[in-house]
Design a protein around this motif. Structure first.
Motif, PDB file in Angstrom:
ATOM      1  N   PRO A  23       0.743  -1.190   0.152  1.00  0.00           N
ATOM      2  CA  PRO A  23       0.213  -0.045  -0.346  1.00  0.00           C
ATOM      3  C   PRO A  23       0.870   1.333  -0.298  1.00  0.00           C
ATOM      4  N   THR A  24       1.884   1.342   0.271  1.00  0.00           N
ATOM      5  CA  THR A  24       3.122   2.575   0.237  1.00  0.00           C
ATOM      6  C   THR A  24       3.027   2.495  -1.277  1.00  0.00           C
ATOM      7  N   GLU A  25       3.344   2.038  -2.062  1.00  0.00           N
ATOM      8  CA  GLU A  25       3.412   2.434  -3.425  1.00  0.00           C
ATOM      9  C   GLU A  25       2.397   3.101  -4.466  1.00  0.00           C
ATOM     10  N   ALA A  26       1.193   3.178  -3.596  1.00  0.00           N
ATOM     11  CA  ALA A  26      -0.388   3.681  -4.070  1.00  0.00           C
ATOM     12  C   ALA A  26      -0.194   4.540  -4.577  1.00  0.00           C
ATOM     13  N   ALA A  27       0.226   5.946  -3.915  1.00  0.00           N
ATOM     14  CA  ALA A  27       0.428   7.123  -3.869  1.00  0.00           C
ATOM     15  C   ALA A  27       1.471   7.578  -5.705  1.00  0.00           C
ATOM     16  N   ARG A  28       1.938   6.752  -5.318  1.00  0.00           N
ATOM     17  CA  ARG A  28       3.218   6.770  -6.534  1.00  0.00           C
ATOM     18  C   ARG A  28       2.504   6.666  -8.419  1.00  0.00           C
ATOM     19  N   PHE A  29       2.110   5.102  -8.011  1.00  0.00           N
ATOM     20  CA  PHE A  29       0.835   4.855  -9.052  1.00  0.00           C
ATOM     21  C   PHE A  29      -0.423   5.855  -9.868  1.00  0.00           C
ATOM     22  N   VAL A  30      -1.001   6.139  -8.710  1.00  0.00           N
ATOM     23  CA  VAL A  30      -1.684   6.930  -8.775  1.00  0.00           C
ATOM     24  C   VAL A  30      -1.421   8.534  -9.262  1.00  0.00           C
ATOM     25  N   SER A  31       0.347   9.010  -8.368  1.00  0.00           N
ATOM     26  CA  SER A  31       0.548   9.870 -10.003  1.00  0.00           C
ATOM     27  C   SER A  31       0.780   9.633 -11.062  1.00  0.00           C
ATOM     28  N   VAL A  32       1.588   8.308 -11.403  1.00  0.00           N
ATOM     29  CA  VAL A  32       2.280   8.312 -12.211  1.00  0.00           C
ATOM     30  C   VAL A  32       0.783   7.986 -13.332  1.00  0.00           C
ATOM     31  N   GLY A  33       0.020   7.192 -13.057  1.00  0.00           N
ATOM     32  CA  GLY A  33      -1.533   7.031 -13.687  1.00  0.00           C
ATOM     33  C   GLY A  33      -2.134   8.297 -14.207  1.00  0.00           C
ATOM     34  N   GLY A  34      -2.313   9.327 -13.291  1.00  0.00           N
ATOM     35  CA  GLY A  34      -2.998  10.515 -13.697  1.00  0.00           C
ATOM     36  C   GLY A  34      -1.823  11.238 -14.944  1.00  0.00           C
ATOM     37  N   ALA A  35      -1.380  11.421 -14.732  1.00  0.00           N
ATOM     38  CA  ALA A  35      -0.635  12.108 -15.846  1.00  0.00           C
ATOM     39  C   ALA A  35      -0.514  11.127 -16.990  1.00  0.00           C
ATOM     40  N   VAL A  36      -0.376   9.871 -16.949  1.00  0.00           N
ATOM     41  CA  VAL A  36      -0.583   9.281 -18.403  1.00  0.00           C
ATOM     42  C   VAL A  36      -2.369   9.420 -18.734  1.00  0.00           C
ATOM     43  N   PHE A  37      -3.013   9.839 -17.371  1.00  0.00           N
ATOM     44  CA  PHE A  37      -4.631   9.911 -18.020  1.00  0.00           C
ATOM     45  C   PHE A  37      -4.856  11.571 -18.597  1.00  0.00           C
ATOM     46  N   PHE A  38      -4.342  12.418 -18.065  1.00  0.00           N
ATOM     47  CA  PHE A  38      -4.298  13.329 -18.303  1.00  0.00           C
ATOM     48  C   PHE A  38      -3.493  13.878 -19.223  1.00  0.00           C
ATOM     49  N   THR A  39      -2.213  13.513 -20.253  1.00  0.00           N
ATOM     50  CA  THR A  39      -1.928  13.417 -21.211  1.00  0.00           C
ATOM     51  C   THR A  39      -2.819  13.045 -22.268  1.00  0.00           C
ATOM     52  N   GLY A  40      -2.863  11.867 -22.522  1.00  0.00           N
ATOM     53  CA  GLY A  40      -3.741  11.536 -23.107  1.00  0.00           C
ATOM     54  C   GLY A  40      -5.081  12.405 -23.701  1.00  0.00           C
ATOM     55  N   LEU A  41      -6.036  12.997 -22.592  1.00  0.00           N
ATOM     56  CA  LEU A  41      -6.529  14.273 -22.085  1.00  0.00           C
ATOM     57  C   LEU A  41      -6.380  15.254 -22.594  1.00  0.00           C
ATOM     58  N   ASN A 272       6.652  29.707 -29.230  1.00  0.00           N
ATOM     59  CA  ASN A 272       6.271  28.531 -30.177  1.00  0.00           C
ATOM     60  C   ASN A 272       7.525  27.615 -28.935  1.00  0.00           C
ATOM     61  N   ILE A 273       8.665  27.725 -29.080  1.00  0.00           N
ATOM     62  CA  ILE A 273       9.736  26.986 -28.172  1.00  0.00           C
ATOM     63  C   ILE A 273       9.339  26.860 -26.827  1.00  0.00           C
ATOM     64  N   PHE A 274       9.153  27.213 -25.864  1.00  0.00           N
ATOM     65  CA  PHE A 274       8.470  27.366 -24.847  1.00  0.00           C
ATOM     66  C   PHE A 274       7.304  25.724 -24.536  1.00  0.00           C
ATOM     67  N   ILE A 275       6.268  27.129 -25.048  1.00  0.00           N
ATOM     68  CA  ILE A 275       4.684  25.897 -25.569  1.00  0.00           C
ATOM     69  C   ILE A 275       5.229  24.274 -25.498  1.00  0.00           C
ATOM     70  N   MET A 276       6.020  24.427 -26.456  1.00  0.00           N
ATOM     71  CA  MET A 276       6.545  23.110 -27.072  1.00  0.00           C
ATOM     72  C   MET A 276       7.532  22.543 -25.892  1.00  0.00           C
ATOM     73  N   LEU A 277       8.084  23.606 -25.458  1.00  0.00           N
ATOM     74  CA  LEU A 277       8.629  22.624 -24.606  1.00  0.00           C
ATOM     75  C   LEU A 277       8.017  22.003 -23.085  1.00  0.00           C
ATOM     76  N   LEU A 278       7.004  22.484 -23.046  1.00  0.00           N
ATOM     77  CA  LEU A 278       5.990  22.449 -21.991  1.00  0.00           C
ATOM     78  C   LEU A 278       4.989  20.607 -21.635  1.00  0.00           C
ATOM     79  N   ILE A 282       5.483  17.799 -20.326  1.00  0.00           N
ATOM     80  CA  ILE A 282       3.818  17.043 -20.061  1.00  0.00           C
ATOM     81  C   ILE A 282       3.750  15.750 -20.589  1.00  0.00           C
ATOM     82  N   GLU A 283       4.668  15.290 -21.934  1.00  0.00           N
ATOM     83  CA  GLU A 283       4.507  14.073 -22.624  1.00  0.00           C
ATOM     84  C   GLU A 283       5.120  12.867 -21.256  1.00  0.00           C
TER      85      GLU A 283
END
Length: 332
Positions: A23-41, A272-278, A282-283
């Motif tokens: 259970p101590t790893e739950a928060a880490r994988f919630v963060s990873v999954g959230g990053a994946v989800f919002f990248t897809g969104l 353009n450069i900074f938007i691309m870096l952003l 995110i990705e």
């Protein structure tokens, strides 16, 4: 809350059964999954806007946006789940480098449509200039086809009219000489209508006759040439009127307008450069989160599980080989 946690675990590509054992790893994988989800969104929004720019249809743009977002989501989920933690950090980063490069390429594709949306007012103004340039270029092409014909007709008309004008000058000069001989202001200097005047008068009359004959012979040809010239001018004007640049403004031309703006204005180029870096950050964030996080109990359990599976497979293959050897020996 448990549903959200399970959903983000799914997004991270992690095993639910293994995570429940640590259970101590739950928060880490919630963060990873959230990053994946919002990248897809974000990819779904970007893809939908890109297709709306092409087809100008909400339903098609929404459907394509969802498909594009799901594709990016699934690809990111695969990249994150296939990245295994190890004891050697340098080896981890080396193994992750192809995945990070792919994430950068995805970010560039995802970011470009949103850049078009952000700079839409400037792009529309630049598109007006591009349309005018296109209209001018098409007009120049049309003119290049008709100008030689028009110039040829003008040259022929000028030549014919010059012949008539030259004949008129000769006629006028001879008439003037005859008049000066008659009134004594020229020629012999005596006012009389004698034989000298008669000769000069005859020369003037002959020039007048020749002029009339020349005008008569050239009249039809001049009229024909003028009709042809007017016809070509009318054709050129009609083609010029048919030039339509209102349809110009597709995705490719918007990208061209954005590139031109970046060349004109350094502020847009830097933006353009900074938007691309952003978007790159995110990705790549799901991969970076996993790479920067320390190795935990989940990674140990996963490694043990995979190792056990490898041993099981080897054992099964060994049993099959042994059984095959016994069968062959018995048959022999």
């Amino acid at each position: 809350m448990k549903k959200f946690t399970s959903f983000f675990w799914f997004c991270s590509g992690a095993s639910h059964s293994l995570l429940k054992r640590c259970p101590t790893e739950a928060a880490r994988f919630v963060s990873v999954g959230g990053a994946v989800f919002f990248t897809g969104l974000l990819a779904a929004v970007s893809g939908g806007f890109a297709l709306y720019s092409v087809f100008n249809n909400y339903w098609v743009a929404t459907l394509f946006g969802l498909l594009w977002g799901l594709m990016i989501f699934n690809l990111d989920r695969f990249l994150v789940s296939s990245l295994k933690k190890s004891e050697n950090k340098w080896q981890e980063w080396l193994m992750a480098s192809p995945r990070i490069l792919l994430a950068v390429l995805i970010a560039i594709v995802v970011a470009k449509p949103l850049e078009l949306r952000i700079f839409q007012p400037e792009i529309e103004a630049e598109l007006v200039l591009i349309k005018e340039e296109q209209k001018t270029a098409e007009g120049a092409m049309i003119a290049s086809r008709y100008s030689p014909l028009i110039a040829g007709y003008k040259a022929e008309l000028s030549q014919l009219e010059a012949q008539i004008a030259s004949k008129e000058i000769i006629r006028d000069d001879l008439a003037k000489l005859a008049q000066e001989e008659a009134d004594g202001t020229g020629g012999s200097g005596r006012r009389n209508l004698g034989p000298i005047y008669a000769v000069k008068k005859a020369n003037a009359e002959r020039a007048e006759t020749e002029l009339k004959e020349l005008k008569a012979s050239h009249s039809d040809l001049i009229s024909t040439l003028r009709e042809k010239q007017d016809s070509v001018v009318l054709l050129q004007a009609n083609e010029m009127a048919k030039i339509d640049v209102s349809h110009i403004g597709g995705l490719a031309l918007q990208l061209e307008a954005l590139a031109r703006l970046a060349n004109k204005y350094s502020s847009i180029a830097f933006a353009n450069i900074f938007i691309m870096l952003l978007f790159v950050m995110i990705e790549a964030s799901p991969l970076l989160v996993k790479l920067m996080s320390p190795r935990g109990p989940y990674d140990d359990l996963l490694e043990a599980h995979e190792h056990a599976f490898v041993n099981y497979r080897k054992s099964k293959v060994h049993r099959l080989d042994a059984g095959l050897e016994k069968e062959l020996a018995w048959k022999g």
